[in-house]
Design a protein around this motif. Structure first.
Motif, PDB file in Angstrom:
ATOM      1  N   HIS A 170      -0.228  64.633  52.973  1.00 45.20           N
ATOM      2  CA  HIS A 170       0.400  63.466  53.598  1.00 45.20           C
ATOM      3  C   HIS A 170       1.308  63.890  54.744  1.00 45.20           C
ATOM      4  O   HIS A 170       2.250  64.651  54.554  1.00 45.20           O
ATOM      5  N   HIS A 223       3.616  64.893  46.198  1.00 43.75           N
ATOM      6  CA  HIS A 223       2.372  64.573  46.905  1.00 43.75           C
ATOM      7  C   HIS A 223       2.673  63.810  48.198  1.00 43.75           C
ATOM      8  O   HIS A 223       2.070  64.068  49.227  1.00 43.75           O
ATOM      9  N   HIS A 301       3.093  57.114  46.188  1.00 40.36           N
ATOM     10  CA  HIS A 301       3.022  57.049  47.646  1.00 40.36           C
ATOM     11  C   HIS A 301       4.212  56.301  48.221  1.00 40.36           C
ATOM     12  O   HIS A 301       4.752  55.405  47.590  1.00 40.36           O
TER      13      HIS A 301
HETATM   14 FE   LIG Z   1      -2.149  60.387  48.548  1.00 40.79          FE
END
Ligand SMILES: [Fe+2]
Length: 369
Positions: A170, A223, A301
């Motif tokens: 990301h 992440h 996210h």
């Molecule tokens: Fe992702």
């Protein structure tokens, strides 16, 4: 591609990257094309042949028809996680290895694009580079982690072919400054209770304009992340080493991710606010101490983050993100992949909502200056 012609079904995260392109023509509708990313792993597992034969285990999977026991080919860069258009290059990213560059018109793979080398080769040349490492543990504990790092690095690189730094898939774009923001963790961070983050900021020509390094005394799996004008924001997903799982993972009969487990010991969620701007660095705030959000969430996210002046003469940081309960998130069942019975059934995620799964708004307040 997550099933081969020899009986293996792998986790979707270990599936080969397949880039789709849609071209919108005002007079002629939409044209669609798609192509696999020609990674080294794809060349090995498909080549020019008609059939697929998976040879890599992948971090999340167990091979059924391939070389299973003693197979140390765990890392499989499949360039399947995110797509970036920056500086005239089209890149397919993966969590843990180099991005692959593709031709935007033909979708042909140009080759690996070593973004981290661009950031690390420029060391010393970038005036904003600064290493920000706090040491909050007793000296002996830090020395133990240093020794473990020295032992692990040659094993991770020599046996498991892991690069020393793991680029996260990301990325962020700062439209105000026209910059690409990337972050990398150290390879050994997955196994040790010490997290190393290196944030890179590139201009439109992939020239490094800022680089900051942070060391946090925690065992984290990150992440996605966020940034504001003054800070990088990391929500701390807490993990721990699972010793029995590690033993089974090493045999090849269990996925390598079985070596890790969630660490639900704290009922809060640490939000690390890491200084980005020169002013934030100069403030002297101890960024190794997280703001503890009053609810335990596994962060998935980030939607957005921004800051604004508050009435107290300070800054309010706002963060919009999706998270889920530690009780619900499970490394062994992500996307419905069940390596025991060779099944991939994402419908399990449609389970009846419990109170724990209902959306909640969690407020985190921090006055920074
Ligand atoms: Fe992702």
């Amino acid at each position: 591609m997550f099933s081969d012609d020899h009986g293996s079904i792998v986790h979707p995260l270990d599936g080969h990257g397949y880039l789709r392109s849609f071209r919108f023509h005002p007079d002629d509708g939409v044209r669609y094309s798609a192509r696999y990313v020609e990674t080294a792993a794809k060349t090995e597992e498909k080549g020019d042949g008609a059939s697929w034969r998976f040879t890599h285990r992948g971090p999340f999977s167990v091979l059924q028809g391939g070389h299973r026991v003693g197979n140390v080919k765990v890392m499989k860069n499949v360039a399947n996680t995110s797509v970036l258009w920056w500086g005239g290059r089209l890149l397919c990213l993966w969590e843990g290895g180099m991005p692959y560059e593709l031709d935007p018109k033909t979708l042909e793979t140009v080759g690996p694009f070593d973004l981290l080398a661009l950031g690390d080769r420029a060391d010393g040349a970038a005036p904003a580079r600064r290493r920000l490492g706090h040491r909050r543990r007793p000296w002996l504990a830090e020395a133990g982690l240093d020794a473990a790092t020295r032992l692990l690095r040659p094993v991770l690189s020599g046996v498991f072919s892991m690069p020393p730094k793991r680029l996260l898939a990301h990325y962020k774009v700062d439209p105000k400054r026209n910059r690409l923001l990337m972050v990398a963790c150290n390879a050994e961070d997955m196994l040790l209770p010490r997290a190393n983050f290196t944030f890179y900021e590139f201009d439109a020509g992939f020239r490094l304009v800022r680089k900051r390094e942070f060391v946090l005394p925690a065992h984290l799996m990150i992440h996605d992340w966020a940034f504001t004008d003054s800070h990088y924001v990391v929500l701390g997903n807490r993990i721990r080493l699972d010793i029995p799982g590690s033993m089974l993972a090493m045999t090849g009969t269990h996925p390598m991710i079985a070596a890790l487990a969630l660490d639900p010991s704290s009922r809060t969620t640490p939000v690390y606010l890491l200084p980005r701007s020169t002013e934030a660095v100069a403030s002297g705030r101890d960024w190794t101490v997280p703001v503890e959000a009053a609810s335990q969430m596994w962060s998935l996210h980030v939607g957005n983050a921004f800051e604004e002046d508050n009435a107290r003469g300070g800054l309010d940081l706002h963060l919009h993100m999706s998270g889920c309960s530690y009780d619900w998130f499970h490394f062994h069942r992500m996307f419905g992949y069940n390596w025991k019975n060779k099944k991939l059934d994402p419908s399990f995620m449609n389970a009846v909502k419990t109170k724990e799964m209902l959306p909640r708004l969690v407020k985190v307040n921090e006055c920074l200056f």
